[in-house]
Scaffold this active site. Structure first.
Site, PDB file in Angstrom:
ATOM      1  N   ASP A 183       0.862  -1.166   0.000  1.00 35.03           N
ATOM      2  CA  ASP A 183       0.000   0.000   0.000  1.00 35.03           C
ATOM      3  C   ASP A 183       0.902   1.220   0.000  1.00 35.03           C
ATOM      4  O   ASP A 183       2.005   1.187   0.534  1.00 35.03           O
ATOM      5  CB  ASP A 183      -0.917   0.009   1.237  1.00 35.03           C
ATOM      6  CG  ASP A 183      -1.935   1.136   1.166  1.00 35.03           C
ATOM      7  OD1 ASP A 183      -2.348   1.495   0.033  1.00 35.03           O
ATOM      8  OD2 ASP A 183      -2.317   1.669   2.218  1.00 35.03           O
ATOM      9  N   GLU A 286      -1.113  -1.371  -6.045  1.00 37.32           N
ATOM     10  CA  GLU A 286      -2.186  -0.616  -6.685  1.00 37.32           C
ATOM     11  C   GLU A 286      -1.751  -0.205  -8.081  1.00 37.32           C
ATOM     12  O   GLU A 286      -0.597   0.127  -8.306  1.00 37.32           O
ATOM     13  CB  GLU A 286      -2.460   0.679  -5.905  1.00 37.32           C
ATOM     14  CG  GLU A 286      -2.921   0.472  -4.511  1.00 37.32           C
ATOM     15  CD  GLU A 286      -2.990   1.813  -3.775  1.00 37.32           C
ATOM     16  OE1 GLU A 286      -2.991   2.856  -4.435  1.00 37.32           O
ATOM     17  OE2 GLU A 286      -3.029   1.773  -2.550  1.00 37.32           O
ATOM     18  N   ASP A 368      -3.108   1.073   7.846  1.00 31.98           N
ATOM     19  CA  ASP A 368      -2.350   0.948   6.591  1.00 31.98           C
ATOM     20  C   ASP A 368      -2.059  -0.513   6.256  1.00 31.98           C
ATOM     21  O   ASP A 368      -2.110  -0.912   5.091  1.00 31.98           O
ATOM     22  CB  ASP A 368      -1.032   1.721   6.687  1.00 31.98           C
ATOM     23  CG  ASP A 368      -1.274   3.224   6.793  1.00 31.98           C
ATOM     24  OD1 ASP A 368      -2.276   3.684   6.216  1.00 31.98           O
ATOM     25  OD2 ASP A 368      -0.475   3.909   7.457  1.00 31.98           O
TER      26      ASP A 368
END
Ligand SMILES: [Zn+2]
Length: 381
Positions: A183, A286, A368
């Site tokens: 992330d 991502e 997170d």
């Protein structure tokens, strides 16, 4: 086998500097000559002269302008290839019409081809190159593969570098069976699903004071130079900003500091991504395309954005080299979903750092890390 670009620092002698600068000027001349020729042909209703036909024009060009014989001849061919590529981009409507290169904004690179070992590393501290002979260098010990070509660059700070393109076999890394989700954050640049957090190191902070000093000097010297240019013009004398050595020095100092910051950051990201690829078989992150579209004026954020782009690029080719897998997933809902039961628990304000799930009653997961685990899970959804 993969192609790798290895950048090394060059320490040319005064004589070698003169040759490099001269060769850059000759390449600029050839670019402009060929561009003018293409334009004139078009006006007379002629067709575009292609890549190889332009190579064949080098010989008559050298008859017409004998000083071109001083140049590194393969570099002139690469310049005509660059022009051809610029025209192709124009034909495909990706770019405007190729422009003439002016003396004020000269060419900063030229490329030379390795033919019959014309480019070789000697004793790790010298590199043999066409026309230049032995150039003192730093970093050549990293060159182990077959050398294909070298691109010599005059950097904005006035120093010289070469990017050596080599073909080499990459070692296949042993499989580890490990999968990791990444992330992206700001205080921590990367948060891994296994809990590891990579700090967003502020490389620019250490050099900020120096940079500000030189930026101020540059601004002051520029203003003074502009005044002197105006005064000289009134007396009928043409002066240019490049005539002010002090101003150029300040400009180079700013460029040097910027380069150092950039290199430190790149090294940091190289080190991290290499380790990541070594330790994991599958890396999930991502897809950043949508994020990169957002223009952000906040410095820390824009640096983080740029770093993520670099991480993605580095992982893309390092995974391909070492036969590992990089999976890109859409980032939607990764911070709202419980990584334990998969329940979407709705949007949360940023100050809530712990994730508590009202559904499965999991409490106290780091927000997170929860998102990183969700990213990892998305690859298998
Ligand atoms: Zn849950």
């Amino acid at each position: 086998m993969v192609l790798k670009g290895i950048k090394i620092k060059l320490y040319p002698t005064e004589k070698q500097k003169i040759f490099i600068d001269r060769n850059l000027a000759l390449n600029r001349f050839v670019w402009n000559q060929l561009l003018a020729m293409q334009g004139a042909r078009h006006e007379n209703g002629g067709r575009y002269v292609g890549k190889y036909a332009m190579h064949n024009l080098m010989k008559p060009l050298k008859w017409e302008f004998p000083f071109l014989k001083e140049a590194d001849s393969t570099s002139l061919e690469y310049t005509s290839d660059d022009l051809d590529a610029a025209f192709l981009r124009f034909f495909n409507k990706q770019n405007g019409y190729p422009r003439f290169k002016s003396r004020k904004r000269p060419k900063s690179t030229y490329t030379t081809k390795c033919i019959n070992n014309s480019i070789t590393v000697v004793d790790n501290h010298y590199i043999q190159m066409p026309k230049l002979k032995l150039v003192k260098c730093h970093g050549a010990h990293r060159i182990t593969g077959r050398i294909m070509r070298a691109t010599i660059r005059k950097e904005p700070d006035g120093s010289y570098t070469a990017t050596i393109l080599v073909e080499e076999a990459v070692p296949i890394l042993p499989k580890t069976g490990a999968i990791v989700g990444l992330d992206m954050g700001i205080t921590h640049l990367v948060i891994q699903s296994d809990g590891y957090k990579l700090k967003n190191k502020q490389f620019e902070r250490a050099l900020a004071k120096q940079k500000r000093i030189w930026q101020r000097k540059f601004a002051r010297r520029r203003e003074r130079a502009l005044r002197e240019i105006a005064a000289a013009k009134a007396n009928g004398v043409e002066l240019q900003l490049t005539d002010f050595k002090n101003l150029q020095k300040a400009k180079q100092q700013v460029a040097r500091i910027n380069k150092r910051i950039k290199n430190q950051r790149l090294n940091y990201l190289h080190h991290y991504t290499t380790q990541l690829v070594k330790e994991h078989d599958i890396i999930v992150m991502e897809d950043l395309k949508t994020k990169n579209l957002m223009k952000n004026h906040h410095l820390a954020r824009s640096i983080a954005d740029a770093s993520w782009g670099i991480i993605k690029n580095l992982l893309t080719y390092k995974c391909a080299w070492h036969k590992k897998e990089l999976i890109l997933v859409k980032p939607h809902y990764t911070s709202q979903t419980c990584s334990h039961c998969g329940m979407n628990t709705g949007k949360k304000p940023l100050h809530i750092r712990m994730f508590n799930c009202p559904h499965c009653h999991t409490v106290g997961i780091d927000r997170d890390i929860n998102a990183a685990v969700n990213i990892r899970n998305k690859a298998f959804a």
